[in-house]
Enzyme design. Structure first.
Site, mmCIF file in Angstrom:
data_model
loop_
_atom_site.group_PDB
_atom_site.id
_atom_site.type_symbol
_atom_site.label_atom_id
_atom_site.label_comp_id
_atom_site.label_asym_id
_atom_site.label_seq_id
_atom_site.Cartn_x
_atom_site.Cartn_y
_atom_site.Cartn_z
ATOM 1 N N LYS A 180 -9.949 -3.859 -11.287
ATOM 2 C CA LYS A 180 -10.559 -2.651 -11.801
ATOM 3 C C LYS A 180 -9.501 -1.588 -12.107
ATOM 4 C CE LYS A 180 -14.796 -0.257 -10.878
ATOM 5 N NZ LYS A 180 -16.005 -0.299 -10.055
ATOM 6 N N LYS A 186 -3.585 -10.283 -12.902
ATOM 7 C CA LYS A 186 -4.802 -10.646 -12.173
ATOM 8 C C LYS A 186 -5.893 -9.630 -12.509
ATOM 9 C CE LYS A 186 -6.286 -11.281 -7.403
ATOM 10 N NZ LYS A 186 -5.892 -11.486 -6.016
ATOM 11 N N LYS A 217 0.833 -1.208 0.000
ATOM 12 C CA LYS A 217 0.000 0.000 0.000
ATOM 13 C C LYS A 217 0.866 1.257 0.000
ATOM 14 C CE LYS A 217 -4.421 -1.559 0.570
ATOM 15 N NZ LYS A 217 -4.962 -2.152 1.806
#
Ligand code: TRP
Length: 329
Positions: free
Chosen positions: A199, A196, A115
């Site tokens: 969105k 993978k 992140k």
């Protein structure tokens, strides 16, 4: 529900309309688990706040996710489906759990490091505590089993450690160590055939898309990279379209495609058209249910409000025991 095996809890991020990867990797399992377990499913809007800046999107995306879950077959009469922030007890438990969480453990987690890499300009305190909030989700509802993909396994292990630390520190057994059920199916790749499905990479196929949009998307799919001309023999084992045929196409047709692809009897265009047809057919009932729900937003909000009420009752029961355990004056 005494006949069921125990309680399942899972959180799903409000990423808006679900795609095939979300469906095959998570939602389909959520639906199936209802037969054997008492299920509690939560759309984790507070977790989303750690990375989302536009909260208007968050509202729409949460609602869209609720529509997908309900249309996919989550049964709100038995299953508790709710929005995380509607049960504020979770933030209280998060605070208590944070007192038994070593900071270094959080900053060492691979998910945290990812992140930070993706969002170097927004490394906030909440982001560090993401797994602690997740542990609060899981333990608040006295969860036996958490169905998640392999990427979340470190968070479940972390939850188990926190439960042990908490129970030891406060000399209690109020929190339950959850088990993990790995629901990973072979990774669902995007239309690029490489990454993978996601969105953010815009390589996804939305399950709520129209048949026409779905067909268009499928026709863009990358197939076997070795097969350039129509007459080249193909290798189904490396083709993403074939991988999905195996999930959505009747076995006799899968066998036929396997043989015909290898001897260039069927071309990629035909193969994709067949897949588009089968996928559209598989999702036809889902899309009809989803449209009916979308036309009745008040009913969907009522379902979520009812879920939150039932979730709050469970949460408050746990919190009363937790507050006693930490001996708040
Ligand atoms: N972190 C999970 C994800 O990214 C979502 C989540 C939040 C979750 N709380 C949870 C999953 C509790 C399982 C249990 O997908």
């Amino acid at each position: 529900m005494p006949s069921k095996k125990g309680r399942v809890f899972s959180g799903i991020r409000p990423t808006g309309r679900a795609h095939l990867g979300n469906y095959l990797g998570a939602i389909k399992n959520y639906v199936a688990l209802q037969d054997e377990y008492e299920c509690v499913y939560c759309i984790v809007d507070i977790h989303a706040l750690t990375t989302v800046e536009d909260t208007l999107d968050l509202r729409t995306n949460t609602f869209e996710m609720a529509l997908d879950l309900l249309a996919a077959g989550i049964r709100p009469e038995e299953t508790i489906l709710f929005i995380q922030s509607h049960v504020p007890q979770v933030t209280e438990l998060h605070t208590f759990l944070s007192m038994v969480t070593p900071l270094g453990k959080l900053t060492d987690l691979p998910t945290f490091k990812d992140k930070v890499r993706q969002n170097p300009n927004n490394v906030n305190y909440g982001l560090v505590g993401y797994p602690v909030l997740m542990a609060a989700d899981i333990t608040l509802y006295r969860t036996d089993l958490v169905p998640v993909g392999i990427d979340q396994a470190p968070h479940i292990e972390f939850t188990r450690e926190i439960v042990r630390s908490f129970n030891y520190r406060y000399n209690t057994d109020v929190l339950i160590e959850p088990g993990m059920k790995n629901t990973e199916i072979p990774k669902v790749l995007g239309i690029d055939g490489k990454e993978k499905m996601s969105k953010s990479l815009n390589n996804h196929i939305e399950i709520a898309a129209t048949p026409e949009e779905t067909r268009k998307r499928i026709m863009q799919m990358v197939t076997d990279p070795q097969r350039i001309k129509r007459d080249d023999p193909g290798n189904p084992e490396v083709c993403n379209v074939f991988a999905l045929h195996k999930i959505f196409t009747p076995q006799v047709d899968v066998d036929m495609i396997d043989v015909e692809c290898r001897r260039a009897g069927i071309g990629c265009v035909d193969c994709k058209k067949r897949f588009a047809e089968n996928l559209n057919q598989a999702f036809e009932p889902f899309r009809a249910r989803r449209a009916a729900l979308a036309a009745q937003p008040a009913q969907v909000h009522a379902i979520l409000a009812d879920g939150a009420e039932r979730a709050r009752a469970l949460a408050e029961e746990t919190m009363q025991a937790v507050r006693r355990a930490v001996q708040l004056p």
